[in-house]
Design a protein around this motif. Structure first.
Motif, PDB file in Angstrom:
ATOM      1  N   ILE A  15      32.474  91.285 -43.208  1.00  0.00           N
ATOM      2  CA  ILE A  15      33.063  90.170 -43.953  1.00  0.00           C
ATOM      3  C   ILE A  15      34.478  90.531 -44.394  1.00  0.00           C
ATOM      4  N   ALA A  16      34.635  91.726 -44.949  1.00  0.00           N
ATOM      5  CA  ALA A  16      35.944  92.168 -45.435  1.00  0.00           C
ATOM      6  C   ALA A  16      36.961  92.239 -44.297  1.00  0.00           C
ATOM      7  N   ALA A  17      36.558  92.775 -43.161  1.00  0.00           N
ATOM      8  CA  ALA A  17      37.475  92.900 -42.024  1.00  0.00           C
ATOM      9  C   ALA A  17      37.908  91.534 -41.506  1.00  0.00           C
ATOM     10  N   ALA A  18      36.964  90.598 -41.421  1.00  0.00           N
ATOM     11  CA  ALA A  18      37.304  89.257 -40.925  1.00  0.00           C
ATOM     12  C   ALA A  18      38.201  88.518 -41.911  1.00  0.00           C
ATOM     13  N   ALA A  19      37.932  88.670 -43.192  1.00  0.00           N
ATOM     14  CA  ALA A  19      38.777  88.033 -44.206  1.00  0.00           C
ATOM     15  C   ALA A  19      40.184  88.633 -44.167  1.00  0.00           C
ATOM     16  N   GLU A  20      40.263  89.944 -44.081  1.00  0.00           N
ATOM     17  CA  GLU A  20      41.567  90.601 -44.010  1.00  0.00           C
ATOM     18  C   GLU A  20      42.326  90.155 -42.760  1.00  0.00           C
ATOM     19  N   ALA A  21      41.642  90.047 -41.631  1.00  0.00           N
ATOM     20  CA  ALA A  21      42.294  89.614 -40.387  1.00  0.00           C
ATOM     21  C   ALA A  21      42.859  88.203 -40.536  1.00  0.00           C
ATOM     22  N   GLU A  22      42.102  87.310 -41.180  1.00  0.00           N
ATOM     23  CA  GLU A  22      42.582  85.939 -41.397  1.00  0.00           C
ATOM     24  C   GLU A  22      43.828  85.942 -42.278  1.00  0.00           C
ATOM     25  N   LEU A  42      30.640  94.533 -54.670  1.00  0.00           N
ATOM     26  CA  LEU A  42      30.281  95.411 -53.561  1.00  0.00           C
ATOM     27  C   LEU A  42      31.510  95.930 -52.825  1.00  0.00           C
ATOM     28  N   HIS A  43      32.584  95.126 -52.844  1.00  0.00           N
ATOM     29  CA  HIS A  43      33.797  95.490 -52.104  1.00  0.00           C
ATOM     30  C   HIS A  43      34.989  94.818 -52.762  1.00  0.00           C
ATOM     31  N   PHE A  44      36.089  95.548 -52.786  1.00  0.00           N
ATOM     32  CA  PHE A  44      37.336  94.963 -53.272  1.00  0.00           C
ATOM     33  C   PHE A  44      38.487  95.589 -52.513  1.00  0.00           C
ATOM     34  N   GLN A  45      39.473  94.746 -52.153  1.00  0.00           N
ATOM     35  CA  GLN A  45      40.711  95.261 -51.582  1.00  0.00           C
ATOM     36  C   GLN A  45      41.868  94.353 -51.975  1.00  0.00           C
ATOM     37  N   VAL A 116      47.232  83.275 -52.563  1.00  0.00           N
ATOM     38  CA  VAL A 116      48.011  82.194 -51.950  1.00  0.00           C
ATOM     39  C   VAL A 116      47.506  80.886 -52.565  1.00  0.00           C
ATOM     40  N   THR A 117      47.657  79.767 -51.888  1.00  0.00           N
ATOM     41  CA  THR A 117      47.136  78.530 -52.467  1.00  0.00           C
ATOM     42  C   THR A 117      45.611  78.598 -52.495  1.00  0.00           C
ATOM     43  N   SER A 118      45.015  77.815 -53.359  1.00  0.00           N
ATOM     44  CA  SER A 118      43.556  77.838 -53.472  1.00  0.00           C
ATOM     45  C   SER A 118      42.885  77.481 -52.159  1.00  0.00           C
ATOM     46  N   ALA A 119      43.402  76.496 -51.444  1.00  0.00           N
ATOM     47  CA  ALA A 119      42.820  76.106 -50.157  1.00  0.00           C
ATOM     48  C   ALA A 119      42.939  77.247 -49.138  1.00  0.00           C
ATOM     49  N   GLN A 120      44.060  77.968 -49.157  1.00  0.00           N
ATOM     50  CA  GLN A 120      44.236  79.108 -48.254  1.00  0.00           C
ATOM     51  C   GLN A 120      43.303  80.255 -48.648  1.00  0.00           C
ATOM     52  N   ASP A 121      43.133  80.468 -49.955  1.00  0.00           N
ATOM     53  CA  ASP A 121      42.171  81.471 -50.422  1.00  0.00           C
ATOM     54  C   ASP A 121      40.785  81.158 -49.868  1.00  0.00           C
ATOM     55  N   ALA A 122      40.375  79.887 -49.971  1.00  0.00           N
ATOM     56  CA  ALA A 122      39.060  79.466 -49.480  1.00  0.00           C
ATOM     57  C   ALA A 122      38.958  79.663 -47.970  1.00  0.00           C
ATOM     58  N   GLN A 123      40.027  79.382 -47.252  1.00  0.00           N
ATOM     59  CA  GLN A 123      40.049  79.564 -45.793  1.00  0.00           C
ATOM     60  C   GLN A 123      39.769  81.014 -45.432  1.00  0.00           C
ATOM     61  N   ILE A 124      40.375  81.928 -46.159  1.00  0.00           N
ATOM     62  CA  ILE A 124      40.182  83.360 -45.904  1.00  0.00           C
ATOM     63  C   ILE A 124      38.727  83.746 -46.189  1.00  0.00           C
ATOM     64  N   ALA A 125      38.200  83.295 -47.323  1.00  0.00           N
ATOM     65  CA  ALA A 125      36.814  83.600 -47.686  1.00  0.00           C
ATOM     66  C   ALA A 125      35.846  83.059 -46.634  1.00  0.00           C
ATOM     67  N   GLN A 126      36.071  81.842 -46.185  1.00  0.00           N
ATOM     68  CA  GLN A 126      35.209  81.234 -45.177  1.00  0.00           C
ATOM     69  C   GLN A 126      35.280  81.985 -43.860  1.00  0.00           C
ATOM     70  N   ALA A 127      36.467  82.462 -43.505  1.00  0.00           N
ATOM     71  CA  ALA A 127      36.612  83.239 -42.265  1.00  0.00           C
ATOM     72  C   ALA A 127      35.808  84.534 -42.354  1.00  0.00           C
ATOM     73  N   GLY A 128      35.795  85.148 -43.514  1.00  0.00           N
ATOM     74  CA  GLY A 128      35.001  86.359 -43.697  1.00  0.00           C
ATOM     75  C   GLY A 128      33.521  86.090 -43.537  1.00  0.00           C
ATOM     76  N   ILE A 129      33.047  85.055 -44.197  1.00  0.00           N
ATOM     77  CA  ILE A 129      31.619  84.716 -44.162  1.00  0.00           C
ATOM     78  C   ILE A 129      31.174  84.318 -42.754  1.00  0.00           C
ATOM     79  N   ALA A 130      32.070  83.694 -42.001  1.00  0.00           N
ATOM     80  CA  ALA A 130      31.729  83.200 -40.665  1.00  0.00           C
ATOM     81  C   ALA A 130      31.232  84.304 -39.722  1.00  0.00           C
ATOM     82  N   VAL A 131      31.617  85.547 -39.953  1.00  0.00           N
ATOM     83  CA  VAL A 131      31.186  86.632 -39.046  1.00  0.00           C
ATOM     84  C   VAL A 131      29.684  86.883 -39.122  1.00  0.00           C
ATOM     85  N   LEU A 132      29.039  86.402 -40.167  1.00  0.00           N
ATOM     86  CA  LEU A 132      27.598  86.598 -40.276  1.00  0.00           C
ATOM     87  C   LEU A 132      26.822  85.637 -39.386  1.00  0.00           C
ATOM     88  N   GLY A 133      27.528  84.604 -38.883  1.00  0.00           N
ATOM     89  CA  GLY A 133      26.906  83.672 -37.953  1.00  0.00           C
ATOM     90  C   GLY A 133      26.216  82.513 -38.600  1.00  0.00           C
TER      91      GLY A 133
END
Length: 133
Positions: A15-22, A42-45, A116-133
């Protein structure tokens, strides 16, 4: 007794790697926090250049998403629609950018992003979660 799913270290790292990549793909300087279903970190960066306040805000968003089992945008909207009493809920950041991690409809954690903007923050979080399928 119930049996429930939980995040493994491997899940959290993915999740962290995918969010960071986004974030890096868009050159967004943010902090990323991941919690378990109880809101425990559990994780912070903090990516280079992320605002100082994003460290606290991202963790609060992740905790709020895990506690509420909803995107923090929903909580922000509750207050925005005039339910100011909701501001009395302690220790939660009621800003968009926190997303619950749901598996089979059950919340197993939260991801919070700030910087960043709240919508962009959410986009990053969603990209991280998406790796779980």
């Amino acid at each position: 007794m119930i049996t429930r799913k939980g995040l493994t270290l491997d899940d959290v790292q993915k999740i962290a790697a995918a969010a960071e990549a986004e974030a890096k793909k868009n050159d967004w300087k943010v902090s990323i926090a991941i919690t378990d279903d109880g809101g425990h970190l559990l994780h912070f960066q903090r990516l280079d250049g992320a605002p100082v306040q994003s460290t606290w805000i991202s963790q609060g968003k992740a905790k709020a998403a895990a506690f509420s089992r909803k995107p923090t945008k929903n909580l922000e909207d509750i207050v925005g629609n005039g339910r100011n009493a909701f501001l009395s809920v302690p220790d939660l950041v009621l800003l968009e950018g926190g997303e619950p991690i749901l598996v089979d409809g059950i919340c197993i954690g939260g991801v919070g992003v700030s910087g960043v903007t709240s919508a962009q923050d959410a986009q990053i979080a969603q990209a991280g979660i998406a790796v779980l399928g």
